[in-house]
Design a protein around this motif. Structure first.
Motif, PDB file in Angstrom:
ATOM      1  N   ASP A   8     -16.219  15.064 -14.134  1.00 45.41           N
ATOM      2  CA  ASP A   8     -16.534  16.256 -14.924  1.00 45.41           C
ATOM      3  C   ASP A   8     -15.275  16.501 -15.754  1.00 45.41           C
ATOM      4  N   THR A   9     -15.267  15.943 -16.955  1.00 46.84           N
ATOM      5  CA  THR A   9     -14.053  16.006 -17.770  1.00 46.84           C
ATOM      6  C   THR A   9     -14.329  16.800 -19.047  1.00 46.84           C
ATOM      7  N   ALA A  10     -13.265  17.298 -19.678  1.00 48.08           N
ATOM      8  CA  ALA A  10     -13.412  18.030 -20.933  1.00 48.08           C
ATOM      9  C   ALA A  10     -14.044  17.106 -21.969  1.00 48.08           C
ATOM     10  N   VAL A  49      -7.425   5.825 -14.646  1.00 53.31           N
ATOM     11  CA  VAL A  49      -8.014   7.170 -14.648  1.00 53.31           C
ATOM     12  C   VAL A  49      -6.905   8.218 -14.678  1.00 53.31           C
ATOM     13  N   ILE A  53      -6.681  11.351 -17.688  1.00 56.61           N
ATOM     14  CA  ILE A  53      -7.236  12.698 -17.485  1.00 56.61           C
ATOM     15  C   ILE A  53      -6.140  13.764 -17.532  1.00 56.61           C
ATOM     16  N   ASP A  55      -5.038  16.827 -15.455  1.00 54.80           N
ATOM     17  CA  ASP A  55      -5.258  17.379 -14.115  1.00 54.80           C
ATOM     18  C   ASP A  55      -5.689  18.842 -14.116  1.00 54.80           C
ATOM     19  N   GLU A  56      -5.374  19.538 -15.192  1.00 53.26           N
ATOM     20  CA  GLU A  56      -5.688  20.975 -15.224  1.00 53.26           C
ATOM     21  C   GLU A  56      -7.146  21.242 -15.592  1.00 53.26           C
ATOM     22  N   TYR A  57      -7.759  20.291 -16.281  1.00 56.49           N
ATOM     23  CA  TYR A  57      -9.100  20.556 -16.806  1.00 56.49           C
ATOM     24  C   TYR A  57     -10.167  19.577 -16.322  1.00 56.49           C
ATOM     25  N   ASP A  58      -9.744  18.440 -15.819  1.00 59.15           N
ATOM     26  CA  ASP A  58     -10.706  17.391 -15.482  1.00 59.15           C
ATOM     27  C   ASP A  58     -10.808  17.236 -13.966  1.00 59.15           C
ATOM     28  N   HIS A  59     -11.909  16.646 -13.559  1.00 58.77           N
ATOM     29  CA  HIS A  59     -12.130  16.421 -12.132  1.00 58.77           C
ATOM     30  C   HIS A  59     -12.864  15.096 -11.961  1.00 58.77           C
ATOM     31  N   VAL A  60     -12.267  14.213 -11.205  1.00 56.98           N
ATOM     32  CA  VAL A  60     -12.875  12.901 -10.951  1.00 56.98           C
ATOM     33  C   VAL A  60     -12.836  12.649  -9.443  1.00 56.98           C
TER      34      VAL A  60
ATOM     35  N   GLN B  29     -18.828  18.983  -6.947  1.00 56.04           N
ATOM     36  CA  GLN B  29     -18.524  18.914  -8.382  1.00 56.04           C
ATOM     37  C   GLN B  29     -19.765  19.456  -9.086  1.00 56.04           C
ATOM     38  N   ARG B  30     -19.646  19.749 -10.382  1.00 56.45           N
ATOM     39  CA  ARG B  30     -20.721  20.447 -11.111  1.00 56.45           C
ATOM     40  C   ARG B  30     -22.128  20.024 -10.688  1.00 56.45           C
ATOM     41  N   TRP B  76      -9.009  13.266  -8.448  1.00 53.51           N
ATOM     42  CA  TRP B  76      -7.995  13.589  -9.455  1.00 53.51           C
ATOM     43  C   TRP B  76      -8.383  14.909 -10.116  1.00 53.51           C
ATOM     44  N   GLY B  77      -7.384  15.719 -10.402  1.00 54.21           N
ATOM     45  CA  GLY B  77      -7.626  16.983 -11.104  1.00 54.21           C
ATOM     46  C   GLY B  77      -8.320  17.983 -10.216  1.00 54.21           C
ATOM     47  N   GLN B  78      -8.885  18.991 -10.871  1.00 58.85           N
ATOM     48  CA  GLN B  78      -9.560  20.039 -10.117  1.00 58.85           C
ATOM     49  C   GLN B  78     -10.855  20.400 -10.816  1.00 58.85           C
ATOM     50  N   ARG B  80     -13.384  22.416 -12.742  1.00 57.62           N
ATOM     51  CA  ARG B  80     -13.142  23.513 -13.694  1.00 57.62           C
ATOM     52  C   ARG B  80     -13.848  24.791 -13.275  1.00 57.62           C
TER      53      ARG B  80
END
Lengths: 87, 87
Positions: A8-10, A49, A53, A55-60, B29-30, B76-78, B80
């Motif tokens: 879920d990425t920007a 990856v 990405i 880290d503040e906005y994306d989630h994998v 996740q979403r 990875w990441g968080q 949103r």
């Protein structure tokens, strides 16, 4: 080992994460990929990856299954935008 | 057994599929859920999903792992919009 990746990425980074995932795995749903990777391939995939990405906005999430374990798959409906290799 | 569910449904059906998945699984996740279900629970989950989606527009995949197999998870990441129990 069998890998399932969901992201879920920007929006502005979607094309890049899509291309990266496609280099390693099969596209099975809009932001879902799966396939078999060796430990070395998985290490490279993780590095790629991490490099792209934010880290503040994306989630994998990458799920790795125990060696030899292959998931069964139940599917309903059809993918609206059929995954393809054309971007 | 361990289940991972990913969905890509039309916007108007998202709240319903979200609520259905939440009754059975954890929101990670979403549009991704996971958790442990008994075979009877998985049968009910499948029936509930089948009842609410439109096969022409929606796509849902449920991965079921072999008994005893639990996937490892690299993240990875968080997220949103942090998953919560509030709709």
């Amino acid at each position: 080992m069998h890998i399932i990746v969901v992201y879920d990425t920007a929006a502005e980074r979607n094309p890049k994460i899509l291309r990266t995932c496609r280099r390693y795995l099969h596209h099975v749903q809009r932001s879902v990929f799966e396939g078999q990777l060796s430990p070395a391939q998985f290490t490279r995939f993780q590095r790629d990856v991490k490099d792209l990405i934010d880290d503040e906005y994306d989630h994998v999430i990458a799920y790795t299954l125990p060696p030899g374990a292959v998931p069964q798959r139940v599917t309903w409906g059809q993918e609206r935008d059929a995954p393809s290799d054309i971007l």
